[in-house]
Design a protein around this motif. Structure first.
Motif, mmCIF file in Angstrom:
data_model
loop_
_atom_site.group_PDB
_atom_site.id
_atom_site.type_symbol
_atom_site.label_atom_id
_atom_site.label_comp_id
_atom_site.label_asym_id
_atom_site.label_seq_id
_atom_site.Cartn_x
_atom_site.Cartn_y
_atom_site.Cartn_z
ATOM 1 N N LYS A 52 0.786 -1.131 0.048
ATOM 2 C CA LYS A 52 -0.291 -0.055 0.035
ATOM 3 C C LYS A 52 0.846 1.263 -0.127
ATOM 4 C CE LYS A 52 -3.673 2.578 2.610
ATOM 5 N NZ LYS A 52 -4.162 2.582 3.889
ATOM 6 N N ASP A 53 1.753 1.320 0.808
ATOM 7 C CA ASP A 53 2.686 2.530 0.954
ATOM 8 C C ASP A 53 3.571 2.523 -0.259
ATOM 9 O OD1 ASP A 53 2.016 2.986 3.448
ATOM 10 O OD2 ASP A 53 3.828 2.127 4.488
ATOM 11 N N SER A 54 3.902 1.726 -1.066
ATOM 12 C CA SER A 54 4.809 1.698 -2.139
ATOM 13 C C SER A 54 3.829 2.379 -3.229
ATOM 14 C CB SER A 54 5.362 0.279 -2.393
ATOM 15 O OG SER A 54 6.336 -0.024 -1.732
ATOM 16 N N LYS A 55 2.569 1.825 -3.271
ATOM 17 C CA LYS A 55 1.702 2.169 -4.470
ATOM 18 C C LYS A 55 1.505 3.608 -4.254
ATOM 19 C CE LYS A 55 -1.180 -2.123 -5.024
ATOM 20 N NZ LYS A 55 -2.370 -2.854 -4.882
ATOM 21 N N GLY A 56 1.298 4.147 -3.031
ATOM 22 C CA GLY A 56 0.857 5.494 -2.824
ATOM 23 C C GLY A 56 2.498 6.393 -3.312
ATOM 24 N N ARG A 57 3.416 5.713 -3.000
ATOM 25 C CA ARG A 57 4.720 6.595 -3.282
ATOM 26 C C ARG A 57 5.078 6.640 -4.830
ATOM 27 N NH1 ARG A 57 8.856 8.737 -0.984
ATOM 28 N NH2 ARG A 57 11.017 8.492 -1.558
ATOM 29 N N TYR A 58 4.966 5.412 -5.505
ATOM 30 C CA TYR A 58 5.454 5.381 -6.900
ATOM 31 C C TYR A 58 4.172 5.477 -7.967
ATOM 32 C CZ TYR A 58 9.852 4.237 -5.057
ATOM 33 O OH TYR A 58 10.882 4.307 -4.112
ATOM 34 N N ALA A 59 4.548 6.056 -9.178
ATOM 35 C CA ALA A 59 3.582 6.323 -9.962
ATOM 36 C C ALA A 59 3.661 5.223 -11.004
ATOM 37 C CB ALA A 59 3.845 7.637 -10.774
ATOM 38 N N LEU A 60 3.483 3.964 -10.415
ATOM 39 C CA LEU A 60 3.516 2.658 -11.128
ATOM 40 C C LEU A 60 1.967 2.542 -11.858
ATOM 41 C CD1 LEU A 60 5.547 0.322 -11.642
ATOM 42 C CD2 LEU A 60 4.409 -0.690 -9.796
ATOM 43 N N LYS A 61 2.049 2.395 -13.137
ATOM 44 C CA LYS A 61 0.929 2.049 -13.840
ATOM 45 C C LYS A 61 0.072 0.655 -13.455
ATOM 46 C CE LYS A 61 2.496 3.435 -18.086
ATOM 47 N NZ LYS A 61 2.424 3.807 -19.494
ATOM 48 N N GLU A 62 0.885 -0.456 -13.376
ATOM 49 C CA GLU A 62 0.481 -1.416 -13.303
ATOM 50 C C GLU A 62 0.752 -1.900 -11.572
ATOM 51 O OE1 GLU A 62 -1.556 -4.754 -13.041
ATOM 52 O OE2 GLU A 62 -1.471 -3.951 -14.885
ATOM 53 N N LYS A 63 -0.041 -1.690 -10.671
ATOM 54 C CA LYS A 63 0.351 -1.756 -9.331
ATOM 55 C C LYS A 63 0.280 -3.305 -8.904
ATOM 56 C CE LYS A 63 -0.697 2.688 -8.633
ATOM 57 N NZ LYS A 63 0.211 3.595 -8.363
ATOM 58 N N LYS A 64 -0.087 -4.208 -9.457
ATOM 59 C CA LYS A 64 -0.103 -5.768 -9.544
ATOM 60 C C LYS A 64 1.266 -6.149 -9.601
ATOM 61 C CE LYS A 64 -4.750 -6.793 -11.061
ATOM 62 N NZ LYS A 64 -5.757 -7.469 -12.121
ATOM 63 N N ALA A 65 2.150 -5.303 -9.974
ATOM 64 C CA ALA A 65 3.375 -5.932 -10.036
ATOM 65 C C ALA A 65 4.116 -5.964 -8.528
ATOM 66 C CB ALA A 65 4.449 -5.087 -10.642
ATOM 67 N N LEU A 66 3.935 -5.064 -7.708
ATOM 68 C CA LEU A 66 4.167 -5.183 -6.227
ATOM 69 C C LEU A 66 3.807 -6.394 -5.569
ATOM 70 C CD1 LEU A 66 3.322 -1.191 -5.516
ATOM 71 C CD2 LEU A 66 5.683 -2.190 -5.461
ATOM 72 N N GLN A 67 2.415 -6.629 -5.897
ATOM 73 C CA GLN A 67 2.058 -7.789 -5.156
ATOM 74 C C GLN A 67 2.472 -9.391 -5.802
ATOM 75 O OE1 GLN A 67 -1.265 -7.647 -3.390
ATOM 76 N NE2 GLN A 67 -1.333 -9.778 -2.807
ATOM 77 N N SER A 68 2.570 -9.183 -7.126
ATOM 78 C CA SER A 68 3.243 -10.414 -7.667
ATOM 79 C C SER A 68 4.432 -10.678 -7.677
ATOM 80 C CB SER A 68 2.937 -10.525 -9.075
ATOM 81 O OG SER A 68 3.621 -9.527 -9.985
ATOM 82 N N GLU A 69 5.345 -9.578 -7.131
ATOM 83 C CA GLU A 69 7.028 -9.833 -7.268
ATOM 84 C C GLU A 69 7.176 -9.672 -5.655
ATOM 85 O OE1 GLU A 69 9.414 -7.322 -9.847
ATOM 86 O OE2 GLU A 69 7.817 -7.533 -11.369
ATOM 87 N N SER A 70 6.317 -10.123 -4.923
ATOM 88 C CA SER A 70 6.764 -10.152 -3.421
ATOM 89 C C SER A 70 5.939 -11.180 -2.763
ATOM 90 C CB SER A 70 6.335 -8.942 -2.667
ATOM 91 O OG SER A 70 5.097 -8.662 -2.639
ATOM 92 N N LYS A 71 6.520 -11.862 -1.813
ATOM 93 C CA LYS A 71 6.073 -12.990 -0.988
ATOM 94 C C LYS A 71 6.350 -12.892 0.549
ATOM 95 C CE LYS A 71 9.664 -16.219 -2.332
ATOM 96 N NZ LYS A 71 9.873 -17.498 -2.752
ATOM 97 N N ILE A 72 5.695 -13.847 0.988
ATOM 98 C CA ILE A 72 6.058 -14.159 2.563
ATOM 99 C C ILE A 72 6.856 -15.593 2.602
ATOM 100 C CG2 ILE A 72 5.177 -14.532 4.801
ATOM 101 C CD1 ILE A 72 3.088 -12.485 4.162
ATOM 102 N N LEU A 73 7.834 -15.592 3.515
ATOM 103 C CA LEU A 73 8.556 -16.881 3.745
ATOM 104 C C LEU A 73 8.018 -17.062 5.284
ATOM 105 C CD1 LEU A 73 12.229 -16.690 2.557
ATOM 106 C CD2 LEU A 73 10.404 -17.862 1.605
ATOM 107 N N SER A 74 7.224 -17.925 5.345
ATOM 108 C CA SER A 74 6.324 -18.230 6.676
ATOM 109 C C SER A 74 7.366 -18.821 7.763
ATOM 110 C CB SER A 74 5.322 -19.088 6.539
ATOM 111 O OG SER A 74 4.318 -18.510 5.651
ATOM 112 N N ALA A 75 7.058 -18.656 8.975
ATOM 113 C CA ALA A 75 7.855 -18.901 10.141
ATOM 114 C C ALA A 75 7.180 -20.595 10.510
ATOM 115 C CB ALA A 75 7.590 -18.162 11.385
ATOM 116 N N SER A 76 8.111 -21.309 10.981
ATOM 117 C CA SER A 76 7.430 -22.783 11.517
ATOM 118 C C SER A 76 7.743 -22.792 13.066
ATOM 119 C CB SER A 76 8.251 -23.890 10.803
ATOM 120 O OG SER A 76 9.628 -23.811 11.146
ATOM 121 N N ALA A 77 7.194 -23.810 13.794
ATOM 122 C CA ALA A 77 7.380 -23.812 15.136
ATOM 123 C C ALA A 77 9.073 -23.866 15.377
ATOM 124 C CB ALA A 77 6.604 -24.779 15.725
ATOM 125 N N SER A 78 9.945 -24.551 14.496
ATOM 126 C CA SER A 78 11.248 -24.896 14.645
ATOM 127 C C SER A 78 12.039 -23.630 14.069
ATOM 128 C CB SER A 78 11.491 -26.299 14.005
ATOM 129 O OG SER A 78 11.327 -26.282 12.633
#
Length: 195
Positions: A52-78
């Motif tokens: 959201k902050d990046s979309k507000g800062r940059y004049a990117l026409k295709e905002k979905k790139a921020l979503q598709s080029e980022s991901k979460i590496l999830s934690a596990s109990a170990s």
């Protein structure tokens, strides 16, 4: 600029705090899971806010790139680490707000929402829009007085946009605040009382 952005939180200290708060329970085996779930929930919320902050800062026409080029590496109990990663190459300047060239003026672009449209000209060489044989359209600039070669003009990559100093500082503050709230919520669910 690194192709990834990582926010780190001292999970050993957080795990010890969760264990202290769960000491009334017969087993403390739930503490790593409490922290794992809190970390993963925090990472999801932080990623959404960074996008959201990046979309507000940059004049990117295709905002979905921020979503598709980022991901979460999830934690596990170990492995009590969660990370928000962004990967991707530099983007065509055409991915941002642009104006085509005219007979008298160079093509112009605006990368930051807070900035103005700026003509793309260097050393008297004006940028212009062209379509390559492959069908790809880009803003290019000649490298010298000769007609060819031309260079395609590029702009920041998604990791650079999401790792911007201001965006990152806000994300780190949100991560600590959110993690505390998420831990408290999960401890409350387990113990049936406010943490």
């Amino acid at each position: 600029m690194s192709d990834q952005s990582v926010l780190q939180i001292d999970t050993d200290e957080e795990l010890a705090r969760v264990m202290r708060q769960l000491k009334t329970l017969p087993q403390q085996l739930g503490a790593p899971n409490v922290l794992k779930n809190a970390l993963n929930s925090t990472a999801r919320k932080v990623r959404r806010q960074i996008i959201k902050d990046s979309k507000g800062r940059y004049a990117l026409k295709e905002k979905k790139a921020l979503q598709s080029e980022s991901k979460i590496l999830s934690a596990s109990a170990s492995t009590l680490e969660a990370a928000v990663l962004a990967k991707g190459p530099m983007r065509d300047i055409m991915d941002f707000m642009t104006q085509p060239n005219t007979d008298t003026a160079a093509a112009a672009a605006k990368v930051l929402n807070s900035g103005a449209m700026k003509p793309l000209e260097a050393g008297g060489l004006k940028a212009f829009i062209t379509t390559f044989r492959s069908g790809h359209t880009a803003i290019v600039q000649r490298r010298g007085a000769e007609r060819l070669p031309v260079k395609k003009l590029l702009s920041p990559a998604v990791p650079h946009m999401m790792g911007n100093e201001e965006v990152r500082a806000e994300a780190e503050a949100l991560a600590y605040e959110t993690l505390q709230r998420e831990i408290g919520k999960r401890i409350e669910q387990l113990t049936g009382a406010k943490a």
